[in-house]
Design a protein around this motif. Structure first.
Motif, mmCIF file in Angstrom:
data_model
loop_
_atom_site.group_PDB
_atom_site.id
_atom_site.type_symbol
_atom_site.label_atom_id
_atom_site.label_comp_id
_atom_site.label_asym_id
_atom_site.label_seq_id
_atom_site.Cartn_x
_atom_site.Cartn_y
_atom_site.Cartn_z
ATOM 1 N N ARG A 29 -9.805 0.011 -0.778
ATOM 2 C CA ARG A 29 -10.467 -0.756 0.258
ATOM 3 C C ARG A 29 -11.208 0.202 1.166
ATOM 4 N NH1 ARG A 29 -7.390 -0.124 4.845
ATOM 5 N NH2 ARG A 29 -5.239 0.377 4.433
ATOM 6 N N VAL A 70 -9.988 4.074 1.018
ATOM 7 C CA VAL A 70 -8.594 4.442 0.813
ATOM 8 C C VAL A 70 -8.057 3.689 -0.396
ATOM 9 C CG1 VAL A 70 -8.112 5.041 3.216
ATOM 10 C CG2 VAL A 70 -7.749 2.710 2.445
ATOM 11 N N THR A 93 -4.534 2.233 -2.025
ATOM 12 C CA THR A 93 -3.151 1.905 -1.709
ATOM 13 C C THR A 93 -2.445 1.407 -2.963
ATOM 14 O OG1 THR A 93 -3.720 -0.374 -1.094
ATOM 15 C CG2 THR A 93 -3.725 1.263 0.677
ATOM 16 N N ASP A 94 -1.123 1.493 -2.941
ATOM 17 C CA ASP A 94 -0.354 0.911 -4.046
ATOM 18 C C ASP A 94 -0.078 -0.554 -3.719
ATOM 19 O OD1 ASP A 94 1.712 0.935 -2.158
ATOM 20 O OD2 ASP A 94 2.823 2.542 -3.133
ATOM 21 N N CYS A 95 0.749 -1.218 -4.548
ATOM 22 C CA CYS A 95 0.979 -2.660 -4.345
ATOM 23 C C CYS A 95 1.679 -2.968 -3.027
ATOM 24 C CB CYS A 95 1.794 -3.294 -5.460
ATOM 25 S SG CYS A 95 2.129 -2.377 -6.896
ATOM 26 N N SER A 96 2.374 -1.991 -2.449
ATOM 27 C CA SER A 96 3.035 -2.237 -1.171
ATOM 28 C C SER A 96 2.167 -1.806 0.019
ATOM 29 C CB SER A 96 4.392 -1.527 -1.131
ATOM 30 O OG SER A 96 4.199 -0.130 -1.226
ATOM 31 N N GLN A 97 0.870 -1.559 -0.228
ATOM 32 C CA GLN A 97 -0.108 -1.175 0.795
ATOM 33 C C GLN A 97 0.124 0.219 1.384
ATOM 34 O OE1 GLN A 97 -2.838 -3.089 1.077
ATOM 35 N NE2 GLN A 97 -1.825 -4.151 -0.584
ATOM 36 N N LYS A 98 0.888 1.054 0.694
ATOM 37 C CA LYS A 98 1.087 2.444 1.114
ATOM 38 C C LYS A 98 -0.112 3.260 0.601
ATOM 39 C CE LYS A 98 4.018 6.417 0.412
ATOM 40 N NZ LYS A 98 4.960 7.018 -0.517
ATOM 41 N N ILE A 99 -0.736 4.028 1.487
ATOM 42 C CA ILE A 99 -1.892 4.832 1.100
ATOM 43 C C ILE A 99 -1.435 5.953 0.171
ATOM 44 C CG2 ILE A 99 -3.702 6.400 1.913
ATOM 45 C CD1 ILE A 99 -3.853 4.718 4.460
ATOM 46 N N ILE A 100 -2.117 6.062 -1.002
ATOM 47 C CA ILE A 100 -1.785 7.135 -1.940
ATOM 48 C C ILE A 100 -2.939 8.126 -2.117
ATOM 49 C CG2 ILE A 100 0.070 5.972 -3.190
ATOM 50 C CD1 ILE A 100 -1.935 5.081 -5.269
ATOM 51 N N ARG A 121 -7.176 9.034 -0.537
ATOM 52 C CA ARG A 121 -8.309 8.756 0.334
ATOM 53 C C ARG A 121 -9.521 9.414 -0.301
ATOM 54 N NH1 ARG A 121 -7.421 11.812 5.086
ATOM 55 N NH2 ARG A 121 -9.158 13.166 4.588
ATOM 56 N N ALA A 156 -2.595 11.254 0.136
ATOM 57 C CA ALA A 156 -2.363 10.605 1.425
ATOM 58 C C ALA A 156 -2.128 11.631 2.532
ATOM 59 C CB ALA A 156 -1.180 9.654 1.331
#
Length: 180
Positions: free
Chosen positions: A1, A12, A14-21, A23, A41
């Motif tokens: 996104r 950025v 993100t994974d499925c839990s919206q944690k940035i992995i 950028r 990240a």
């Protein structure tokens, strides 16, 4: 996104839990035109992507992008070369984009099939197996219209930084967030 920032220049992952992995920094405010950086990240650079230039490149029908990985000492090693389709073929939805990967033992060719601007494409390995898919899930289809969100599924065992680097390059080629 894509984060909503002044002068954009990236996105950025993100994974499925919206944690940035990851950028991706595009040219944005401080960057260089034709250069992208994929970062973990924590901010460490993982892949540097540059558009190859020069007189030979200017005369060539195919523009090339080179992706370099950083090792633990900070030196760069060529990982992939992506051939940009001729500008006239950007309108052709069925043209594939070739990606050559460089390893110590061998060279492999991946392909991007489908039409990236519609978020409807796949990356296949030399055997034709799908290694990553860029698409639209019904739950987020309305958000996809804004072109601020990609939905990507990467098969287990595939280098995620490589896939993000390819997507960042395509994003730049097709004039989305990473382009100046």
């Amino acid at each position: 996104r894509r984060p909503h920032v002044v002068n954009g220049g990236g996105f950025v992952v993100t994974d499925c839990s919206q944690k940035i992995i990851f950028r991706v920094d595009g040219c944005g405010v401080l960057g260089t035109k034709g250069e992208l950086v994929v970062r973990h990240a924590d901010g460490d650079a993982v892949v540097l992507i540059r558009r190859k230039g020069g007189v030979v490149e200017a005369l060539s029908i195919h523009k090339k992008w080179k992706g370099y990985a950083f090792d633990y000492e900070g030196s760069k090693k060529l990982v992939f070369t992506l051939k940009e389709p001729p500008s006239s073929s950007c309108l052709v939805r069925n043209s594939s984009i070739r990606i050559s990967t460089e390893t110590t033992a061998r060279s492999s060719n991946f392909e991007v099939k489908g039409y990236f601007p519609d978020r409807d494409c796949i990356i296949v390995d030399p055997s034709g197996n799908i290694v990553a898919q860029i698409g639209v899930k019904k739950e987020i289809q309305d958000l996809m219209e804004s072109k601020d969100l990609y939905h990507i599924v990467v098969k287990p065992g595939i280098d995620q930084a490589f896939v993000v680097g390819v997507i960042a390059t395509l994003d730049y080629i097709y004039g989305e967030s990473t382009r100046c």
